[in-house]
Design a protein around this motif. Structure first.
Motif, PDB file in Angstrom:
ATOM      1  N   VAL A   1       0.835  -1.204   0.000  1.00  0.00           N
ATOM      2  CA  VAL A   1       0.000   0.000   0.000  1.00  0.00           C
ATOM      3  C   VAL A   1       0.870   1.254   0.000  1.00  0.00           C
ATOM      4  O   VAL A   1       0.598   2.220  -0.723  1.00  0.00           O
ATOM      5  CB  VAL A   1      -0.958  -0.010   1.211  1.00  0.00           C
ATOM      6  N   VAL A   2       1.937   1.244   0.797  1.00  0.00           N
ATOM      7  CA  VAL A   2       2.839   2.398   0.849  1.00  0.00           C
ATOM      8  C   VAL A   2       3.466   2.636  -0.514  1.00  0.00           C
ATOM      9  O   VAL A   2       3.472   3.764  -1.027  1.00  0.00           O
ATOM     10  CB  VAL A   2       3.927   2.194   1.924  1.00  0.00           C
ATOM     11  N   ARG A   3       3.996   1.584  -1.114  1.00  0.00           N
ATOM     12  CA  ARG A   3       4.639   1.739  -2.431  1.00  0.00           C
ATOM     13  C   ARG A   3       3.643   2.175  -3.491  1.00  0.00           C
ATOM     14  O   ARG A   3       3.942   3.014  -4.351  1.00  0.00           O
ATOM     15  CB  ARG A   3       5.314   0.426  -2.836  1.00  0.00           C
ATOM     16  N   SER A   4       2.429   1.608  -3.449  1.00  0.00           N
ATOM     17  CA  SER A   4       1.411   1.958  -4.435  1.00  0.00           C
ATOM     18  C   SER A   4       1.010   3.422  -4.315  1.00  0.00           C
ATOM     19  O   SER A   4       0.833   4.116  -5.327  1.00  0.00           O
ATOM     20  CB  SER A   4       0.182   1.060  -4.259  1.00  0.00           C
ATOM     21  N   ARG A   5       0.887   3.914  -3.070  1.00  0.00           N
ATOM     22  CA  ARG A   5       0.487   5.299  -2.872  1.00  0.00           C
ATOM     23  C   ARG A   5       1.550   6.254  -3.394  1.00  0.00           C
ATOM     24  O   ARG A   5       1.241   7.252  -4.049  1.00  0.00           O
ATOM     25  CB  ARG A   5       0.230   5.560  -1.377  1.00  0.00           C
ATOM     26  N   ILE A   6       2.811   5.961  -3.124  1.00  0.00           N
ATOM     27  CA  ILE A   6       3.885   6.822  -3.626  1.00  0.00           C
ATOM     28  C   ILE A   6       3.956   6.745  -5.149  1.00  0.00           C
ATOM     29  O   ILE A   6       4.161   7.755  -5.825  1.00  0.00           O
ATOM     30  CB  ILE A   6       5.222   6.435  -2.985  1.00  0.00           C
TER      31      ILE A   6
ATOM     32  N   VAL B   1       2.792  17.765   9.701  1.00  0.00           N
ATOM     33  CA  VAL B   1       1.397  17.834   9.264  1.00  0.00           C
ATOM     34  C   VAL B   1       1.101  16.568   8.464  1.00  0.00           C
ATOM     35  O   VAL B   1       2.014  15.816   8.112  1.00  0.00           O
ATOM     36  CB  VAL B   1       1.134  19.079   8.385  1.00  0.00           C
ATOM     37  N   THR B   2      -0.173  16.324   8.173  1.00  0.00           N
ATOM     38  CA  THR B   2      -0.505  15.254   7.229  1.00  0.00           C
ATOM     39  C   THR B   2      -0.013  15.658   5.849  1.00  0.00           C
ATOM     40  O   THR B   2      -0.250  16.782   5.402  1.00  0.00           O
ATOM     41  CB  THR B   2      -2.020  15.011   7.204  1.00  0.00           C
ATOM     42  N   ASP B   3       0.700  14.757   5.173  1.00  0.00           N
ATOM     43  CA  ASP B   3       1.278  15.076   3.870  1.00  0.00           C
ATOM     44  C   ASP B   3       0.190  15.581   2.925  1.00  0.00           C
ATOM     45  O   ASP B   3      -0.837  14.910   2.730  1.00  0.00           O
ATOM     46  CB  ASP B   3       1.957  13.834   3.284  1.00  0.00           C
ATOM     47  N   PRO B   4       0.376  16.780   2.327  1.00  0.00           N
ATOM     48  CA  PRO B   4      -0.682  17.372   1.505  1.00  0.00           C
ATOM     49  C   PRO B   4      -0.957  16.610   0.213  1.00  0.00           C
ATOM     50  O   PRO B   4      -1.998  16.818  -0.412  1.00  0.00           O
ATOM     51  CB  PRO B   4      -0.154  18.780   1.213  1.00  0.00           C
ATOM     52  N   VAL B   5      -0.040  15.752  -0.211  1.00  0.00           N
ATOM     53  CA  VAL B   5      -0.222  14.983  -1.443  1.00  0.00           C
ATOM     54  C   VAL B   5      -0.566  13.524  -1.134  1.00  0.00           C
ATOM     55  O   VAL B   5      -1.515  12.960  -1.678  1.00  0.00           O
ATOM     56  CB  VAL B   5       1.040  15.056  -2.326  1.00  0.00           C
ATOM     57  N   LEU B   6       0.191  12.896  -0.257  1.00  0.00           N
ATOM     58  CA  LEU B   6       0.039  11.466   0.004  1.00  0.00           C
ATOM     59  C   LEU B   6      -1.077  11.161   0.996  1.00  0.00           C
ATOM     60  O   LEU B   6      -1.704  10.099   0.923  1.00  0.00           O
ATOM     61  CB  LEU B   6       1.365  10.880   0.508  1.00  0.00           C
ATOM     62  N   GLY B   7      -1.311  12.061   1.944  1.00  0.00           N
ATOM     63  CA  GLY B   7      -2.453  11.932   2.833  1.00  0.00           C
ATOM     64  C   GLY B   7      -2.463  10.680   3.697  1.00  0.00           C
ATOM     65  O   GLY B   7      -1.447  10.265   4.251  1.00  0.00           O
ATOM     66  N   VAL B   8      -3.641  10.049   3.787  1.00  0.00           N
ATOM     67  CA  VAL B   8      -3.863   8.845   4.587  1.00  0.00           C
ATOM     68  C   VAL B   8      -4.427   7.763   3.672  1.00  0.00           C
ATOM     69  O   VAL B   8      -5.312   8.038   2.853  1.00  0.00           O
ATOM     70  CB  VAL B   8      -4.844   9.119   5.743  1.00  0.00           C
ATOM     71  N   VAL B   9      -3.912   6.533   3.804  1.00  0.00           N
ATOM     72  CA  VAL B   9      -4.397   5.423   2.992  1.00  0.00           C
ATOM     73  C   VAL B   9      -4.868   4.299   3.906  1.00  0.00           C
ATOM     74  O   VAL B   9      -4.415   4.163   5.043  1.00  0.00           O
ATOM     75  CB  VAL B   9      -3.317   4.895   2.024  1.00  0.00           C
ATOM     76  N   ASP B  10      -5.782   3.489   3.381  1.00  0.00           N
ATOM     77  CA  ASP B  10      -6.315   2.349   4.119  1.00  0.00           C
ATOM     78  C   ASP B  10      -5.822   1.075   3.456  1.00  0.00           C
ATOM     79  O   ASP B  10      -5.985   0.885   2.250  1.00  0.00           O
ATOM     80  CB  ASP B  10      -7.843   2.407   4.109  1.00  0.00           C
ATOM     81  N   GLY B  11      -5.167   0.220   4.237  1.00  0.00           N
ATOM     82  CA  GLY B  11      -4.614  -1.018   3.693  1.00  0.00           C
ATOM     83  C   GLY B  11      -4.963  -2.209   4.553  1.00  0.00           C
ATOM     84  O   GLY B  11      -5.762  -2.103   5.489  1.00  0.00           O
ATOM     85  N   PRO B  12      -4.364  -3.334   4.289  1.00  0.00           N
ATOM     86  CA  PRO B  12      -4.680  -4.549   5.049  1.00  0.00           C
ATOM     87  C   PRO B  12      -4.313  -4.446   6.524  1.00  0.00           C
ATOM     88  O   PRO B  12      -4.904  -5.125   7.360  1.00  0.00           O
ATOM     89  CB  PRO B  12      -3.863  -5.634   4.338  1.00  0.00           C
TER      90      PRO B  12
END
Length: 308
Positions: free
Chosen positions: A17-22, A124-135
């Motif tokens: 999930v981290v790699r996919s978001r980046i 701060v929360t990253d303005p581009v990457l934000g928050v993601v939901d994964g397993p």
């Protein structure tokens, strides 16, 4: 065939999930990888929306797991301007050290030694990457926004979250620079900060002291940075009728404008803190090493340099 491929690869992990978001923002850019004992830091040289290097920890969250976890996990990010052939290592070193701590939006980091004009960071929360939901659950990309010159002091005198919002509105993407001028270099921003700090005071009610020791005689030993925090609190907390505490392990020092009496013990001191005490601290106390005895409270404050 899809079921077979999924079984062969194994379940999706937090790292996927981290790699996919980046990848959604970095495209097919391959990272430069800085390896540390407990975490990696990946650096991507990007051209959009401006030329910059994105640094991101990999391993602060549960990247090797596919099992759900309670709470929000974190990966830390930082951006530097430019398109270098090789990304600089110091931002990776900084993120790797910061990754050992529990960091959330609104937290901050002070540099012991400024790097150019850079004196610290607010998160701060990253303005581009934000928050993601994964397993493994929610993963927040928590972004380090660089502070320049007196930005750090003005932020501590006001509110980290509000200062971070202002900084990100003034600096594209909140990109960190070792050459940026502080926000106060703009007369309009300086006037605005002077006004809101004076009106609102400081939101930070407690700080960790690198060195703090007290006893029942009213002796307080503290390091210069902790002394500066007390002076700042006198002006921006106590005069607003708010408490302020210094903490170090089981030892603590609390200034309380509402306490009717001062409580002295060998592991803690609660100081009755009317306006008179705040004004005395501002008049006679200093962060320079030395001893300072107060008249409005039974305290002897000793500023010590723990490195000597």
């Amino acid at each position: 065939m899809g079921v077979f491929n999924n079984a062969r690869r194994g379940p999706r992990t937090g790292g996927d999930v981290v790699r996919s978001r980046i990848a959604s923002t970095a495209g097919g850019t391959d990272p430069y990888v800085f390896s540390y004992r407990h975490v990696e830091v990946h650096a991507y040289v990007l051209s959009q929306p401006v030329h910059h290097v994105l640094y991101c920890t990999y391993g602060k969250s549960r990247v090797d797991s596919s099992q759900p976890s309670a709470g929000t996990q974190t990966e830390l990010t930082l951006r530097l301007p430019g398109s270098p052939a090789l990304p600089e290592q110091w931002p990776a070193d900084l993120l790797a050290r910061a990754a050992r701590e529990e960091i959330e939006p609104g937290h901050y980091l002070c540099l012991d030694t400024p790097r150019g004009t850079l004196t610290g960071f607010v998160f701060v929360t990253d303005p581009v990457l934000g928050v993601v939901d994964g397993p493994t659950g929610l993963i927040r990309f928590t972004y380090a926004v660089g502070l320049a010159g007196d930005d750090l002091e003005r932020m501590l005198s006001w509110d980290p979250a509000k200062f971070a919002e202002l900084a990100c509105n003034r600096v594209p993407l909140g990109i960190t620079s070792t050459r940026r001028e502080p926000l106060s270099a703009d007369p309009r921003d300086r006037a605005y900060l002077d006004r809101v700090v004076g009106a609102e005071g400081a939101s930070i009610g407690a700080m960790h002291a690198r060195y703090l020791d007290v006893d029942a005689s009213g002796r307080v030993d503290l390091d210069p940075a902790a002394a500066r925090a007390v002076i700042r609190a006198a002006r921006h907390r106590l005069l607003h009728g708010r408490t302020f505490a210094l903490l170090n392990g089981d030892t603590w020092l609390l200034f309380d404008p509402e306490s009717p009496t001062t409580d002295l013990a060998d592991d803690h001191i609660v100081v009755a803190s009317p306006e008179a005490l705040a004004h005395e601290l501002l008049a006679v106390f200093d962060a320079a090493p030395g001893a300072y005895r107060l008249q409005s409270a039974p305290l002897k404050l000793r500023v010590l340099d723990p490195s000597t």
